[in-house]
Design an enzyme around this catalytic site. Structure first.
Site, PDB file in Angstrom:
ATOM      1  NE  ARG A  58      -4.016  -2.130   1.788  1.00  0.00           N
ATOM      2  CZ  ARG A  58      -5.039  -2.185   2.631  1.00  0.00           C
ATOM      3  NH1 ARG A  58      -5.268  -1.197   3.467  1.00  0.00           N
ATOM      4  NH2 ARG A  58      -5.849  -3.213   2.630  1.00  0.00           N
TER       5      ARG A  58
ATOM      6  CE  LYS B 142      -4.778  -4.289   6.854  1.00  0.00           C
ATOM      7  NZ  LYS B 142      -5.750  -3.319   7.287  1.00  0.00           N
TER       8      LYS B 142
ATOM      9  CE  LYS C 275      -2.246  -0.931   6.392  1.00  0.00           C
ATOM     10  NZ  LYS C 275      -3.127  -0.598   7.510  1.00  0.00           N
TER      11      LYS C 275
ATOM     12  CB  CYS D 234     -13.795  -1.673  15.126  1.00  0.00           C
ATOM     13  SG  CYS D 234     -12.591  -1.999  13.837  1.00  0.00           S
TER      14      CYS D 234
ATOM     15  CB  CYS E 173      -7.621   2.534  10.992  1.00  0.00           C
ATOM     16  SG  CYS E 173      -8.297   1.047  10.254  1.00  0.00           S
TER      17      CYS E 173
HETATM   18  C1  HEM Z   1      -7.863  -6.082  10.004  1.00  0.00           C
HETATM   19  C2  HEM Z   1      -7.449  -4.860  10.078  1.00  0.00           C
HETATM   20  C3  HEM Z   1      -8.050  -3.655   9.386  1.00  0.00           C
HETATM   21  C4  HEM Z   1      -9.174  -3.532   8.617  1.00  0.00           C
HETATM   22  C5  HEM Z   1     -10.154  -4.604   8.219  1.00  0.00           C
HETATM   23  C6  HEM Z   1      -9.257  -2.133   8.217  1.00  0.00           C
HETATM   24  C7  HEM Z   1     -10.273  -1.589   7.447  1.00  0.00           C
HETATM   25  C8  HEM Z   1     -10.397  -0.260   7.181  1.00  0.00           C
HETATM   26  C9  HEM Z   1     -11.526   0.363   6.554  1.00  0.00           C
HETATM   27  C10 HEM Z   1     -12.789  -0.351   6.099  1.00  0.00           C
HETATM   28  C11 HEM Z   1     -11.254   1.682   6.428  1.00  0.00           C
HETATM   29  C12 HEM Z   1     -12.129   2.729   5.771  1.00  0.00           C
HETATM   30  C13 HEM Z   1     -12.811   3.612   6.749  1.00  0.00           C
HETATM   31  C14 HEM Z   1     -13.469   4.784   6.052  1.00  0.00           C
HETATM   32  O1  HEM Z   1     -12.753   5.600   5.494  1.00  0.00           O
HETATM   33  O2  HEM Z   1     -14.693   4.893   6.063  1.00  0.00           O
HETATM   34  C15 HEM Z   1      -9.960   1.893   6.971  1.00  0.00           C
HETATM   35  C16 HEM Z   1      -9.311   3.103   7.027  1.00  0.00           C
HETATM   36  C17 HEM Z   1      -7.971   3.231   7.322  1.00  0.00           C
HETATM   37  N1  HEM Z   1      -7.156   2.294   7.866  1.00  0.00           N
HETATM   38 FE1  HEM Z   1      -7.684   0.432   8.308  1.00  0.00          FE
HETATM   39  N2  HEM Z   1      -8.189  -1.473   8.723  1.00  0.00           N
HETATM   40  C18 HEM Z   1      -7.427  -2.352   9.455  1.00  0.00           C
HETATM   41  C19 HEM Z   1      -6.269  -2.079  10.155  1.00  0.00           C
HETATM   42  C20 HEM Z   1      -5.518  -0.934   9.961  1.00  0.00           C
HETATM   43  C21 HEM Z   1      -4.251  -0.649  10.588  1.00  0.00           C
HETATM   44  C22 HEM Z   1      -3.551  -1.573  11.577  1.00  0.00           C
HETATM   45  C23 HEM Z   1      -3.838   0.564  10.133  1.00  0.00           C
HETATM   46  C24 HEM Z   1      -2.568   1.334  10.455  1.00  0.00           C
HETATM   47  C25 HEM Z   1      -1.747   1.062  11.425  1.00  0.00           C
HETATM   48  C26 HEM Z   1      -4.857   1.052   9.234  1.00  0.00           C
HETATM   49  C27 HEM Z   1      -4.813   2.251   8.557  1.00  0.00           C
HETATM   50  C28 HEM Z   1      -5.901   2.828   7.990  1.00  0.00           C
HETATM   51  C29 HEM Z   1      -5.911   4.171   7.484  1.00  0.00           C
HETATM   52  C30 HEM Z   1      -4.731   5.094   7.377  1.00  0.00           C
HETATM   53  C31 HEM Z   1      -7.213   4.431   7.066  1.00  0.00           C
HETATM   54  C32 HEM Z   1      -7.703   5.726   6.453  1.00  0.00           C
HETATM   55  C33 HEM Z   1      -8.459   6.561   7.379  1.00  0.00           C
HETATM   56  C34 HEM Z   1      -7.731   7.041   8.589  1.00  0.00           C
HETATM   57  O3  HEM Z   1      -6.673   7.700   8.497  1.00  0.00           O
HETATM   58  O4  HEM Z   1      -8.256   6.787   9.699  1.00  0.00           O
HETATM   59  N3  HEM Z   1      -5.850   0.124   9.143  1.00  0.00           N
HETATM   60  N4  HEM Z   1      -9.447   0.699   7.426  1.00  0.00           N
HETATM   61  S1  SF4 Z   2     -11.569   2.918  10.352  1.00  0.00           S
HETATM   62 FE1  SF4 Z   2     -10.442   1.058  10.999  1.00  0.00          FE
HETATM   63  S2  SF4 Z   2     -10.315   1.103  13.259  1.00  0.00           S
HETATM   64 FE2  SF4 Z   2     -11.833   2.613  12.604  1.00  0.00          FE
HETATM   65  S3  SF4 Z   2     -13.737   1.547  12.780  1.00  0.00           S
HETATM   66 FE3  SF4 Z   2     -13.066   1.281  10.650  1.00  0.00          FE
HETATM   67  S4  SF4 Z   2     -11.817  -0.599  10.579  1.00  0.00           S
HETATM   68 FE4  SF4 Z   2     -12.146  -0.029  12.754  1.00  0.00          FE
END
Ligand code: HEM
Ligand code: SF4
Length: 520
Positions: free
Chosen positions: A147, A220, A222, A486, A490
């Site tokens: 990514r 994914k 990173k 959750c 993220c």
């Molecule tokens: C199983 C683990 C994860 C799933 C299924 C997941 C899923 C998602 C989803 C569905 C979104 C979109 C939310 C929206 O914009 O409406 C999102 C946003 C994001 N996720 Fe994850 N995520 C996971 C773990 C992580 C982790 C561990 C990181 C970084 C350490 C990360 C970084 C981000 C970032 C940078 C965004 C963009 C929005 C923001 O800055 O909050 N994600 N993620």
């Molecule tokens: S943006 Fe990431 S941490 Fe936040 S609710 Fe969605 S999956 Fe969970």
């Protein structure tokens, strides 16, 4: 592949997709306002998440709809921006897009990207096509691929180290980008004329992905490139972190850390958040090949049956770090040295005014939870528009969801501050330490995985914290507060000073200084 269990459905979708094409093209022009199961998964690799308005869904439930819950479908489109560097014109075009076809807000992500929310299916092609027209891309912003690659964004012009880090980031981003022409066929080429006026080839040829193969990665991946003394990219939170070991003038090499990742499924004990482990030390000229070898080991040994345990952290856990290293050495073709003893000692958010080293300045503006919007008399979006139109600063996005306006001539500093003030935007210096060092993930209403509020709740939690901290005389204390809706993590709550993690069954998981506990 080590796991002979049944492949997960996403693996089948990828295998049958002919390099990420699937039925996306046909479904893009059908009468539905949503995509089918396979396309939903494949689209992630194109930078697109199908979502539905959670508020509308909840309202539907409250009103007692029967049968299927009423869903208002829309799409999130994420732009991949290596090291978070873009131009004023590119940012202006994204702001135009958010006003024209998204929900009138633009979000800076915690991995230096940009997200548009609320795009309906009929506008999806236009959104992605336009992003490509301005020489950016959404390809591999999400999905089972490498990514967005993060890098320290500080635009210090007289710092050869940061320049080399950005060069490596750009090189890696290009090298590890999927090669499929499906992206061009679907989003760049004109669907009526078949004309491909933009970058790249876009041929119909059968493309072999030299790094990924036809099933890409199990999950994914990173990567971040950073500095021990300024670990603003959170190297240990990534699958792969490259920590520059340098003397201020030259980079001697990189400590390679592997297997960081914060996603957790609370109901599954087999899942956990993990900080990366220290793997080896490499010379600068080895970085691209070693990164490729690590990705290929994960490609071949990652779990393709159970996506919950498919990230690199589980592959390393199952193999053991020593065996994993031996496998990387085999793929790379040479032995790898032990890590240099250097480790992380600090980090900076780059907020405020700084001289760049070439006579010009940058201004780091704190953007609360990364959301660029006009609301309640705080017209940040319009202010950014005006600054970008008048002064055309270079733009850097930080991993704390904030923005740096770069290359500002000294005589323009006051005018930029005035534009912000005129639009009701607080200057970074006027924001409390606790707000400046906080971040929340998106959560409700767009994220399909959200269990609790996050972005919409954190500002008022910070309001209350400000009052309590003032009572304790701790107003200027610097510590990080990160919240998610959750356990997926993220906004990186598990390595913050205070992490607040939304959890099901009316429980919340708190973490202080990296240790987690839960309240029921
Ligand atoms: C199983 C683990 C994860 C799933 C299924 C997941 C899923 C998602 C989803 C569905 C979104 C979109 C939310 C929206 O914009 O409406 C999102 C946003 C994001 N996720 Fe994850 N995520 C996971 C773990 C992580 C982790 C561990 C990181 C970084 C350490 C990360 C970084 C981000 C970032 C940078 C965004 C963009 C929005 C923001 O800055 O909050 N994600 N993620
Ligand atoms: S943006 Fe990431 S941490 Fe936040 S609710 Fe969605 S999956 Fe969970």
């Amino acid at each position: 592949m080590p796991d002979d269990k049944k492949l997960s459905p996403v693996e089948i979708f990828k295998t049958e997709s002919n390099y990420l094409r699937g039925d996306i093209g046909q479904e893009l022009v059908d009468q539905n306002d949503f995509f089918g199961k396979s396309s939903i998964q494949l689209l992630k690799n194109h930078g697109v998440y199908q979502q539905d308005d959670r508020d509308a869904r909840a309202a539907g439930r409250v009103e007692g709809h029967t049968g299927k819950s009423p869903k208002a479908f829309s799409f999130m489109v994420r732009t991949k921006i290596p090291g978070g560097k873009l131009t004023s014109d590119q940012l202006l075009a994204e702001i135009d897009l958010c006003d024209e076809i998204a929900n009138a807000t633009l979000r800076i992500t915690s991995r230096q990207g940009l997200q548009l929310h609320g795009i309906v299916k009929g506008d999806l092609w236009k959104a992605i096509h336009r992003i490509n027209e301005i020489q950016m891309s959404t390809l591999a912003a999400c999905g089972d691929v490498e990514r967005n690659i993060m890098c320290c964004p500080a635009p210090l012009k007289n710092d050869p180290i940061r320049q080399q880090l950005q060069d490596l980031t750009d090189h890696l981003a290009k090298h590890l980008c999927p090669q499929t022409t499906a992206y061009h066929e679907l989003w760049v080429r004109d669907p009526e004329t078949g004309e491909d006026t933009l970058m790249g080839g876009g041929s119909n040829g059968h493309v072999i992905e030299p790094i990924y193969g036809e099933t890409y990665l199990p999950r994914k991946f990173k990567t971040a490139v950073g500095l021990p003394e300024d670990n603003c990219v959170d190297l240990y939170a990534n699958d792969l972190g490259l920590m520059a070991i340098h003397d201020g003038k030259t980079i001697r090499g990189y400590n390679v850390v592997v297997g960081g990742g914060f996603g957790v499924t609370p109901s599954a004990d087999k899942t956990w958040p993990a900080v990366a482990k220290r793997l080896c030390f490499i010379k600068p000229e080895e970085a691209v090949d070693v990164a490729t070898a690590i990705i290929k080991v994960q490609r071949d040994f990652g779990n393709r049956a159970d996506r919950k345990v498919a990230r690199l952290k589980y592959t390393i856990h199952n193999m053991g770090l020593a065996n994993f290293k031996a496998k990387v050495e085999e793929y790379y073709g040479k032995p790898l040295a032990e890590c240099d003893p250097t480790d992380v000692t600090g980090f900076d958010d780059h907020i405020g005014w700084f001289e760049q080293g070439d006579g010009n300045w940058w201004y780091g503006l704190n953007v609360e939870n990364g959301r660029i919007k006009d609301e309640d008399g705080i017209n940040l979006k319009t202010a950014i528009r005006e600054i970008c139109t008048k002064f055309k600063p270079g733009i850097c996005l930080t991993s704390h969801q904030s923005i740096l306006f770069c290359d500002v001539a000294p005589q323009n500093k006051a005018a930029i501050e005035q534009i912000l003030r005129d639009h009701g935007v607080k200057l970074s210096e006027e924001i409390s330490a606790v707000r400046r060092w906080s971040m929340a993930c998106v959560a409700w209403p767009t994220c399909g995985l959200a269990i609790t509020e996050s972005e919409r709740a954190l500002p008022s939690i910070i309001d209350e914290m400000e009052v309590e901290l003032a009572k304790l005389g701790l107003t200027n204390e610097v510590f990080t507060v990160r919240m998610t809706g959750c356990p997926n993590g993220c906004s990186r709550p598990y390595n913050s000073d205070i992490g607040i993690v939304g959890k099901a069954m009316k429980s919340t998981r708190f973490s202080w200084g990296g240790d987690c506990w839960e309240t029921a």
